[in-house]
Design an enzyme around this catalytic site. Sequence first.
Site, short mmCIF file in Angstrom:
data_model
loop_
_atom_site.label_atom_id
_atom_site.label_comp_id
_atom_site.label_asym_id
_atom_site.label_seq_id
_atom_site.Cartn_x
_atom_site.Cartn_y
_atom_site.Cartn_z
N HIS A 27 0.87 -1.18 0.00
CA HIS A 27 0.00 0.00 0.00
C HIS A 27 0.90 1.23 0.00
CE1 HIS A 27 -2.75 3.09 1.47
NE2 HIS A 27 -3.72 2.31 1.01
N GLU A 29 0.81 4.09 1.33
CA GLU A 29 1.01 4.67 2.66
C GLU A 29 2.03 3.85 3.47
OE1 GLU A 29 -1.68 5.46 6.59
OE2 GLU A 29 -2.70 5.49 4.64
N THR A 68 -3.63 4.38 7.91
CA THR A 68 -4.85 5.12 8.27
C THR A 68 -6.12 4.58 7.65
OG1 THR A 68 -4.64 6.73 6.47
CG2 THR A 68 -3.53 7.26 8.55
N CYS A 98 -8.19 6.96 9.93
CA CYS A 98 -8.85 8.17 9.44
C CYS A 98 -10.31 8.23 9.88
CB CYS A 98 -8.74 8.17 7.92
SG CYS A 98 -9.65 9.42 7.06
N SER A 127 -7.82 1.08 -0.39
CA SER A 127 -7.87 0.22 0.80
C SER A 127 -9.16 0.43 1.58
CB SER A 127 -6.66 0.52 1.69
OG SER A 127 -6.67 -0.29 2.82
N ASN A 128 -9.58 1.69 1.76
CA ASN A 128 -10.77 1.90 2.58
C ASN A 128 -12.03 1.40 1.89
OD1 ASN A 128 -12.48 4.40 1.67
ND2 ASN A 128 -10.37 5.11 1.47
N SER A 171 -12.81 8.70 -1.03
CA SER A 171 -12.48 9.61 -2.12
C SER A 171 -13.43 9.51 -3.31
CB SER A 171 -11.04 9.36 -2.59
OG SER A 171 -10.90 8.02 -3.01
#
Length: 193
Positions: A27, A29, A68, A98, A127-128, A171
């Site tokens: 990932h 991040e 996050t 987050c 990912s989210n 997003s």
Amino acid sequence: LVSKVHVEAQRHFDAGREIVLIGHEGHPEVVGTMGQLPEGAVRLIEHVADAEVFEPVDAANVAFVTQTTLSVDDTADIVAVLQRRFPGIAAPHKEDICYATTNRQDAVKAMAEQADLVLVIGSPKSSNSVRLVEVAKRAGARDARLVGSADDVDWSWFHSVRSVGVTAGASAPEDLVEALIAAIAARFDARVE
């Protein structure tokens, strides 16, 4: 929030702690967080099983930070294992996941209990968004699917579906959500709650 994780990792490194990063390999991040410190300074833990077998150099001098965009539930399970095995582990000053991710996961949990199908608008690289599908299934949705837009929906998924939950990754633009709701309403007798 990502910058905050970087600062915390640097703080732990400067204090001489061995750093555990809870996240997913590859990932962006995770790559960025691990790449900011010397190679080997940060150890990645992806699953509860990894936390069970992790062996630090000094068990009394360990810290953790988190990606996050993880599932709040998965992170909590991993943190619980780390805290059980290393009671003195240094934790982030504040939760690193987050708030947009946390809020969406909480909403999906509530929605999934009542939904036969949950549609999550987002990218497979998000990912989210991927976590939202997993959270929906774990929370009781009979089925959950990740779609980029209404154009990606296979309407056969709606066979014997009485309630549909719709959400989106952090997003995803709101117009994609509205278009999906409109596409459902155009095909079915839909009532939005």
